[in-house]
Design an enzyme around this catalytic site. Structure first.
Site, PDB file in Angstrom:
ATOM      1  N   GLN A 167       0.795  -1.230   0.000  1.00 40.19           N
ATOM      2  CA  GLN A 167       0.000   0.000   0.000  1.00 40.19           C
ATOM      3  C   GLN A 167       0.828   1.280   0.000  1.00 40.19           C
ATOM      4  O   GLN A 167       0.440   2.271  -0.613  1.00 40.19           O
ATOM      5  CB  GLN A 167      -0.929  -0.008   1.224  1.00 40.19           C
ATOM      6  CG  GLN A 167      -1.949   1.109   1.228  1.00 40.19           C
ATOM      7  CD  GLN A 167      -3.135   0.754   2.085  1.00 40.19           C
ATOM      8  OE1 GLN A 167      -4.015  -0.003   1.689  1.00 40.19           O
ATOM      9  NE2 GLN A 167      -3.175   1.280   3.284  1.00 40.19           N
ATOM     10  N   GLU A 209      -3.124   9.655  -0.753  1.00 36.73           N
ATOM     11  CA  GLU A 209      -2.209  10.323   0.170  1.00 36.73           C
ATOM     12  C   GLU A 209      -1.144  11.138  -0.550  1.00 36.73           C
ATOM     13  O   GLU A 209      -0.142  11.531   0.049  1.00 36.73           O
ATOM     14  CB  GLU A 209      -1.598   9.294   1.117  1.00 36.73           C
ATOM     15  CG  GLU A 209      -2.678   8.621   1.952  1.00 36.73           C
ATOM     16  CD  GLU A 209      -2.158   7.628   2.967  1.00 36.73           C
ATOM     17  OE1 GLU A 209      -0.932   7.402   2.996  1.00 36.73           O
ATOM     18  OE2 GLU A 209      -2.969   7.087   3.731  1.00 36.73           O
ATOM     19  N   ASP A 246       4.372   0.133   4.140  1.00 33.20           N
ATOM     20  CA  ASP A 246       3.120  -0.269   4.784  1.00 33.20           C
ATOM     21  C   ASP A 246       2.497  -1.310   3.872  1.00 33.20           C
ATOM     22  O   ASP A 246       1.971  -0.983   2.808  1.00 33.20           O
ATOM     23  CB  ASP A 246       2.175   0.917   4.972  1.00 33.20           C
ATOM     24  CG  ASP A 246       0.806   0.485   5.519  1.00 33.20           C
ATOM     25  OD1 ASP A 246       0.657  -0.701   5.889  1.00 33.20           O
ATOM     26  OD2 ASP A 246      -0.109   1.332   5.573  1.00 33.20           O
ATOM     27  N   GLU A 289       5.208  -1.807   8.194  1.00 31.78           N
ATOM     28  CA  GLU A 289       3.924  -1.714   8.885  1.00 31.78           C
ATOM     29  C   GLU A 289       2.991  -2.806   8.384  1.00 31.78           C
ATOM     30  O   GLU A 289       2.959  -3.094   7.187  1.00 31.78           O
ATOM     31  CB  GLU A 289       3.326  -0.330   8.625  1.00 31.78           C
ATOM     32  CG  GLU A 289       1.981  -0.081   9.259  1.00 31.78           C
ATOM     33  CD  GLU A 289       1.420   1.267   8.832  1.00 31.78           C
ATOM     34  OE1 GLU A 289       0.176   1.387   8.768  1.00 31.78           O
ATOM     35  OE2 GLU A 289       2.210   2.190   8.553  1.00 31.78           O
ATOM     36  N   LYS A 341      -3.373   6.220  15.509  1.00 30.52           N
ATOM     37  CA  LYS A 341      -4.394   6.944  14.752  1.00 30.52           C
ATOM     38  C   LYS A 341      -5.524   7.317  15.709  1.00 30.52           C
ATOM     39  O   LYS A 341      -6.196   6.433  16.245  1.00 30.52           O
ATOM     40  CB  LYS A 341      -4.946   6.068  13.617  1.00 30.52           C
ATOM     41  CG  LYS A 341      -3.935   5.781  12.506  1.00 30.52           C
ATOM     42  CD  LYS A 341      -4.506   4.790  11.502  1.00 30.52           C
ATOM     43  CE  LYS A 341      -3.590   4.607  10.300  1.00 30.52           C
ATOM     44  NZ  LYS A 341      -4.072   3.519   9.402  1.00 30.52           N
ATOM     45  N   ARG A 370      -4.940   9.575   8.340  1.00 31.48           N
ATOM     46  CA  ARG A 370      -5.724   8.567   7.639  1.00 31.48           C
ATOM     47  C   ARG A 370      -5.765   8.953   6.165  1.00 31.48           C
ATOM     48  O   ARG A 370      -5.465  10.080   5.789  1.00 31.48           O
ATOM     49  CB  ARG A 370      -7.164   8.484   8.175  1.00 31.48           C
ATOM     50  CG  ARG A 370      -7.338   8.093   9.616  1.00 31.48           C
ATOM     51  CD  ARG A 370      -6.654   6.802  10.040  1.00 31.48           C
ATOM     52  NE  ARG A 370      -7.066   5.591   9.367  1.00 31.48           N
ATOM     53  CZ  ARG A 370      -7.784   4.602   9.917  1.00 31.48           C
ATOM     54  NH1 ARG A 370      -8.217   4.715  11.148  1.00 31.48           N
ATOM     55  NH2 ARG A 370      -8.057   3.504   9.244  1.00 31.48           N
ATOM     56  N   SER A 371      -6.182   7.996   5.334  1.00 29.75           N
ATOM     57  CA  SER A 371      -6.236   8.304   3.900  1.00 29.75           C
ATOM     58  C   SER A 371      -7.319   9.338   3.591  1.00 29.75           C
ATOM     59  O   SER A 371      -7.201  10.115   2.648  1.00 29.75           O
ATOM     60  CB  SER A 371      -6.447   7.034   3.080  1.00 29.75           C
ATOM     61  OG  SER A 371      -7.551   6.306   3.557  1.00 29.75           O
TER      62      SER A 371
END
Length: 431
Positions: A167, A209, A246, A289, A341, A370-371
Site C-alpha cells: 500500500q 495520500e 506499509d 507496517e 491513529k 488517515r487516507s
C-alpha cells in the site's frame, strides 16, 4: 475560564469527498476550538466505530448526520459547564455516555471531534500552543522533539487504482539535523521520482495520500524506482534516506495465504516473512507496517523473530491504537512499534494512553494520518508533544497532507531548537 459554554457540530467533506464530522467547542471566555475527524480506507476490524447514516439517498450512504446529532444533543448536554482543560474527565464522560466497547452508540467520529476541539479550545484559552497543552495533559510538560517523517511517495493497495499490492512505499530523511531540512529532502525526492516515472512512460497521477500511483510489474519495481529517484536527487540511499513499507497485509490475506495478485504470487506466513526479509536484504528498509494480517498472530511472531532485531515492525490494523490489544502484543513479543491513529480509538486521552504504554514497553509510536483527511493539523502537535519521534502524513502533495508538514515547520520555528530532530535513532532497531 475554560468552562464549556457551547458545542456544535456540522457535516463537512474530507479529502476523498466523503462527509466527516467537524466540532466546535466554545468556552465561557468566547474561545473557540475546532476539530475534524479523519477516516480510513484500509481499516482494522477492531477499530472504534465510525458512525455513518446508511441513507443511500445522501452521499451514497456515507452521511454523518447521526454523529452530528449526537454531538449537538447528548454530548453537548453532558459537557456544558465542564472544564475543557480537564481532558481525561471530558473524554471519560463521553466514553461512559456511549457505553459500548467500540463507541458504536455515539460514534468514534463524534467523540473524537469533540475531544480534539476541547483540547484546542483549552490551549487557546490558557494562552498556550496546542503542542504545549497536549504535553501538559500527557504529563510530559516541556519535553518536545521533531518527528522523522515517513513520506508516502508511491501508493498502491487500497490507496490507489493500480496493480501494486503493497500500500505504501515511504522515504525517511535521516541524515539532516532539522525537520525543515528533512521536508526539503523529501520534496526534492518526490519531484525526482516524478521525472523517473515520466521517463519510463508511467502515469504520474497521485493516490489518496499524494503519492504517485503507477502500474508497475512488482513491488520491487517500486523500490527500484524510488532508489533511482533518491540518487538522482543527489542523496545516498541507506545513508541520507531510508525506506519504509506499509504492506496493509490484511487487504490481500485470503484463506490463510498472502496473495500478491499484482505479481501473481501467493505465500503462507513463513513464505511472506521470507519475501519481506528478501526485500530488506536488497534495499535499506528499516520499517515495515502491517507485515502480517491483523488476525495472523502466529505469522506476526514469525516476522518478529526473523526481522524484529533490525527492522521496525509497526502494528496498525494489528493494534488499532487500543491499549488492551497492545498489551497482549507486548506480552507475546509481537512487533516492536505501534501506529497511532486518533480515530481508531476515538479520544485524545485514549490515544495518549496508547502512546505511553508503547513507549514504556520500549516500543516506538508512529503518529499517523488517515487516507481520508481534512485541513486539521492536530497530529503534528501530537507528534511533537509526545516525543513520538516519527510521523506518517502522506506525500509532498495535496493540501490535506502538506498542512501537517507546514504546521510542523511552524512548531520547529517556535521552539527555537528546543525540539531536536534525531533522525535514524528514532526508528526502532536503528539507534
Amino acid at each position: 475560564m475554560t468552562k464549556i459554554a457551547n458545542i456544535k457540530a456540522r457535516e463537512v467533506l474530507d479529502s476523498r469527498g466523503n462527509p466527516t464530522v467537524e466540532a466546535d467547542v466554545i468556552l465561557e471566555d468566547g474561545t473557540l476550538g475546532r476539530a475534524c475527524a479523519p477516516s480510513g480506507a484500509s481499516t482494522g476490524s477492531r477499530e472504534a466505530l465510525e458512525l455513518r447514516d446508511g441513507d443511500a439517498s445522501r452521499y451514497l450512504g456515507k452521511g454523518v448526520r447521526k454523529a452530528v446529532e449526537a454531538i449537538n444533543g447528548q454530548i453537548r448536554d453532558a459537557l456544558l459547564g465542564k472544564d475543557a482543560a480537564d481532558q481525561r474527565s471530558l473524554d471519560q464522560i463521553m466514553i461512559d455516555l456511549d457505553g459500548t466497547e467500540n463507541k458504536a452508540n455515539l460514534g468514534a467520529n463524534a467523540i473524537l471531534a469533540v475531544s480534539l476541539a476541547a483540547a484546542k479550545a483549552a490551549a487557546v484559552s490558557l494562552g498556550k500552543p496546542l503542542y504545549e497543552h497536549i504535553a501538559d495533559v500527557n504529563g510530559t510538560s516541556g519535553k518536545f522533539s521533531m518527528p522523522v517523517p515517513m513520506m508516502n511517495i508511491l501508493n498502491g493497495g487500497e490507496h490507489a487504482d493500480n496493480n501494486v499490492d503493497i500500500q505504501e512505499f515511504m522515504v525517511q530523511p535521516v541524515s539532516v539535523n532539522s525537520f525543515g531540512e528533512a521536508l526539503r529532502v523529501g520534496a526534492e525526492i518526490f519531484h525526482s521520482l516524478k521525472k523517473v516515472l515520466k521517463a519510463q512512460g508511467l502515469n504520474t497521477a497521485v493516490g489518496d495520500e499524494g503519492g504517485f500511483a503507477p502500474n508497475l510489474p512488482s513491488n520491487e519495481a517500486a523500490l527500484a524506482a524510488i532508489k533511482e529517484a533518491v540518487e538522482k536527487a543527489g542523496y545516498e540511499l541507506g545513508k541520507d534516506v531510508t525506506l519504509a513499507l506499509d504492506c496493509a497485509s490484511s487487504e490481500f490475506y485470503k484463506d490463510g495465504q498472502y496473495q500478491l495478485s499484482g505479481e501473481g504470487k501467493s505465500f503462507d506466513s513463513e513464505g511472506f516473512a521470507d519475501y519481506l526479509s528478501g526485500l530488506c536484504d536488497r534495499y535499506p528498509i528499516v520499517s515495515i507496517e502491517d507485515g502480517m494480517d491483523e488476525s495472523d498472530w502466529d505469522g506476526w511472531k514469525v516476522l518478529t523473530d526473523k526481522l524484529g532485531s533490525k527492522v521496525q515492525l509497526v502494528g496498525d490494523d494489528l493494534f488499532v491504537t487500543n491499549t488492551k490489544i497492545l498489551k497482549q502484543g507486548i506480552e507475546k513479543g509481537i512487533g516492536n512499534s505501534i501506529l497511532i491513529k486518533f480515530n481508531q480509538i476515538g479520544s485524545l486521552t485514549e490515544t495518549l494512553d496508547a502512546i505511553k504504554m508503547a513507549q514504556d514497553a520500549g516500543y516506538t509510536a508512529v503518529i499517523s494520518h488517515r487516507s481520508g483527511e481534512t485541513e486539521d493539523t492536530t497530529i503534528a502537535d501530537l507528534a511533537v508533544a509526545t516525543c513520538a519521534g516519527q510521523i506518517k502524513t502522506g506525500s509532498l502533495c495535496r493540501s490535506d497532507r502538506v498542512a501537517k508538514y507546514n504546521q510542523l515547520l511552524r512548531i520547529e520555528e517556535a521552539l527555537e531548537g528546543k525540539a531536536p530532530y534525531r533522525g535514524l535513532s528514532e526508528i526502532k532497531g536503528q539507534g
